[in-house]
Design a protein around this motif. Structure first.
Motif, PDB file in Angstrom:
ATOM      1  N   ILE A 176       0.861  -1.178   0.000  1.00 37.65           N
ATOM      2  CA  ILE A 176       0.000   0.000   0.000  1.00 37.65           C
ATOM      3  C   ILE A 176       0.902   1.234   0.000  1.00 37.65           C
ATOM      4  O   ILE A 176       2.121   1.118   0.141  1.00 37.65           O
ATOM      5  N   ASP A 177       0.328   2.404  -0.152  1.00 39.16           N
ATOM      6  CA  ASP A 177       1.115   3.606  -0.417  1.00 39.16           C
ATOM      7  C   ASP A 177       1.839   4.179   0.796  1.00 39.16           C
ATOM      8  O   ASP A 177       2.613   5.127   0.663  1.00 39.16           O
ATOM      9  N   GLY A 178       1.581   3.634   1.967  1.00 40.14           N
ATOM     10  CA  GLY A 178       2.241   4.142   3.166  1.00 40.14           C
ATOM     11  C   GLY A 178       1.363   3.915   4.381  1.00 40.14           C
ATOM     12  O   GLY A 178       0.535   2.996   4.411  1.00 40.14           O
ATOM     13  N   PHE A 179       1.534   4.763   5.391  1.00 37.94           N
ATOM     14  CA  PHE A 179       0.755   4.666   6.625  1.00 37.94           C
ATOM     15  C   PHE A 179      -0.477   5.554   6.515  1.00 37.94           C
ATOM     16  O   PHE A 179      -0.375   6.750   6.222  1.00 37.94           O
ATOM     17  N   LYS A 186     -10.216  -1.430   3.932  1.00 40.35           N
ATOM     18  CA  LYS A 186     -11.558  -1.517   4.493  1.00 40.35           C
ATOM     19  C   LYS A 186     -12.293  -0.182   4.487  1.00 40.35           C
ATOM     20  O   LYS A 186     -13.525  -0.155   4.493  1.00 40.35           O
ATOM     21  N   ASN A 187     -11.545   0.901   4.479  1.00 34.67           N
ATOM     22  CA  ASN A 187     -12.151   2.225   4.564  1.00 34.67           C
ATOM     23  C   ASN A 187     -11.684   3.082   3.386  1.00 34.67           C
ATOM     24  O   ASN A 187     -10.547   3.567   3.381  1.00 34.67           O
ATOM     25  N   PRO A 188     -12.535   3.279   2.375  1.00 39.12           N
ATOM     26  CA  PRO A 188     -12.138   4.073   1.194  1.00 39.12           C
ATOM     27  C   PRO A 188     -11.855   5.533   1.514  1.00 39.12           C
ATOM     28  O   PRO A 188     -11.230   6.232   0.707  1.00 39.12           O
ATOM     29  N   ALA A 189     -12.279   6.007   2.681  1.00 35.41           N
ATOM     30  CA  ALA A 189     -12.028   7.395   3.069  1.00 35.41           C
ATOM     31  C   ALA A 189     -10.707   7.565   3.827  1.00 35.41           C
ATOM     32  O   ALA A 189     -10.370   8.672   4.246  1.00 35.41           O
ATOM     33  N   ALA A 190      -9.967   6.473   3.992  1.00 39.61           N
ATOM     34  CA  ALA A 190      -8.695   6.540   4.721  1.00 39.61           C
ATOM     35  C   ALA A 190      -7.736   7.501   4.028  1.00 39.61           C
ATOM     36  O   ALA A 190      -7.655   7.551   2.805  1.00 39.61           O
ATOM     37  N   LYS A 191      -6.998   8.270   4.825  1.00 38.30           N
ATOM     38  CA  LYS A 191      -6.076   9.268   4.284  1.00 38.30           C
ATOM     39  C   LYS A 191      -4.631   8.877   4.561  1.00 38.30           C
ATOM     40  O   LYS A 191      -4.293   8.452   5.676  1.00 38.30           O
ATOM     41  N   ALA A 255       7.114  13.175  -3.314  1.00 43.55           N
ATOM     42  CA  ALA A 255       6.517  12.972  -1.994  1.00 43.55           C
ATOM     43  C   ALA A 255       5.703  11.680  -1.986  1.00 43.55           C
ATOM     44  O   ALA A 255       4.472  11.691  -1.897  1.00 43.55           O
ATOM     45  N   VAL A 256       6.410  10.558  -2.085  1.00 48.28           N
ATOM     46  CA  VAL A 256       5.735   9.257  -2.083  1.00 48.28           C
ATOM     47  C   VAL A 256       5.846   8.631  -0.695  1.00 48.28           C
ATOM     48  O   VAL A 256       6.812   8.849   0.034  1.00 48.28           O
ATOM     49  N   GLY A 257       4.830   7.833  -0.343  1.00 43.54           N
ATOM     50  CA  GLY A 257       4.869   7.085   0.894  1.00 43.54           C
ATOM     51  C   GLY A 257       4.771   7.936   2.142  1.00 43.54           C
ATOM     52  O   GLY A 257       4.338   9.091   2.119  1.00 43.54           O
ATOM     53  N   THR A 258       5.193   7.339   3.252  1.00 45.96           N
ATOM     54  CA  THR A 258       5.196   7.999   4.555  1.00 45.96           C
ATOM     55  C   THR A 258       6.627   8.114   5.045  1.00 45.96           C
ATOM     56  O   THR A 258       7.336   7.108   5.155  1.00 45.96           O
TER      57      THR A 258
END
Length: 373
Positions: A176-179, A186-191, A255-258
């Protein structure tokens, strides 16, 4: 901040999980490995040294043993690792040779890094390989590792290797793209959280566990690894390793990932080794006064401040130091065994020789061997 930080990085540890290494069929993804080799070769041409911590031995061996899911028993896992590790290294060797690089295999157990002499020997070997322009590929020695000498997961191993080789950056590749502030599956609104200044307990609790049949580490283990790496002075980037150009993108300043920043006060390599590489053998509980002095003044732990001893440990063992409520706040190397500590706890240093008939020193843990967590 990110561009400035990455510009000065000369040595990087890259952790690759089983989920990244394997395709949809659960077998090794050769195309991805070839892309990784090309990316690492480009980093080396730019003057950077690269150490890889790779999972995948068990996944590489599953198909050879006819196992469809992750092995459920230690003997099955060890058998899969035994047949999978040679195959994994053959694939790496072929991919890197095509990109003009040579690789070396290093297999470790926790016991190897917990022993100070073996720790130093491993560091010397890795430094020599890097001097020869070779890319070390490190994995846990699953064929011999049992629970007592396991790292737990390769996220943890990668953090310890970061300290071992004094790297400035740990890159943890995941799928996945990071933290995120919630599970994006499970949550499409996750940021996505692009910057973490300090890993908190709340973050770790929210991170969850592993959701894979081929890997053992979830986001919580990645944050724990970032925290450990940060204590050695290294930054961590948690990125989506399924992107075949992720390394060039991040070193180009995207600015990729965390990005997890290093701790404001890093530990020396030896104190990092005490805090994270050695498995503690017991614990002591200290009174409020001793706890305050240890936290605020950086003094040694004296027997007079100890109110309780748990576990069996020898002189020279790593032990936990806890408040009276059981909260661990430090670790250190004990100058007295558990049985000796039981006898001298609560007593002044001048009384030790009278009680034991001998004295190793005034301190239960000398401040040079004491680490606040």
């Amino acid at each position: 901040m990110r561009a400035e930080l990455l510009k000065n990085i000369k040595r990087v540890v890259i952790k690759i999980g089983s989920r990244i290494l394997t395709g949809e069929d659960g077998d090794l993804n050769r195309d991805w490995m070839s892309a990784l080799a090309a990316e690492v070769s480009a980093l080396r041409r730019d003057g950077r040294e690269v150490i890889i911590v790779s999972s995948g031995a068990v996944a590489a061996g599953r198909s050879l043993l006819g196992i469809s899911d992750r092995p459920r028993t230690i003997p099955q896992k060890q058998a899969a690792a035994a047949v999978g590790q040679p195959r994994l290294m053959r694939e790496y060797e072929g991919a890197f040779r095509a990109s003009g690089c040579r690789v070396a295999q290093i297999l470790l157990t926790r016991e190897d890094l917990a022993d100070r002499q073996r720790f130093i020997n491993a560091r010397t070997t890795l430094e020599t390989l890097l001097e020869f322009g070779i890319v070390p590929i490190i994995n846990e020695n699953d064929t011999v590792a049992v629970e007592e000498i396991k790292f737990g997961d390769n996220d943890n191993l990668s953090a310890l290797v970061t300290n071992l080789v004094d790297a400035g950056l740990l890159v943890i590749m995941t799928d996945i793209d990071g933290f995120y502030d919630a599970d994006p599956r499970k949550n499409p609104a996750a940021k996505l959280i692009p910057l973490v200044k300090a890993v908190t307990k709340e973050m770790a609790l929210a991170a969850g566990g592993s959701g894979s049949t081929v890997g053992t580490g979830g986001m919580a283990t990645k944050l724990a690894a970032a925290k450990k790496a940060g204590r050695s002075g290294a930054a961590t980037l948690i990125v989506n390793g399924t992107d075949p150009q992720i390394l060039s993108r991040l070193f180009d300043g995207e600015a990729v990932g965390t990005l997890v920043l290093p701790a404001t006060r890093s530990l020396t390599s030896r104190k990092h080794w005490i805090a994270f590489s050695i498995r503690p053998q017991g614990r002591v509980y200290v009174d409020a006064g001793a706890g305050r002095v240890l936290r605020q003044e950086g003094r040694s732990l004296l027997a007079s401040g100890v109110v309780k001893v748990e576990g069996n440990f020898e002189r020279g063992s790593c032990i936990r130091v806890c408040d009276q409520d059981g909260t661990e706040f430090a670790r250190g190397i004990a100058d007295y065994s558990s049985s000796e500590t039981q006898r001298i706890m609560g007593h002044k240093s001048l009384e030790i020789e009278e009680i034991l008939g001998y004295r190793y020193g005034d301190e239960l843990i000398h401040r040079d061997n004491f680490v606040l967590l």
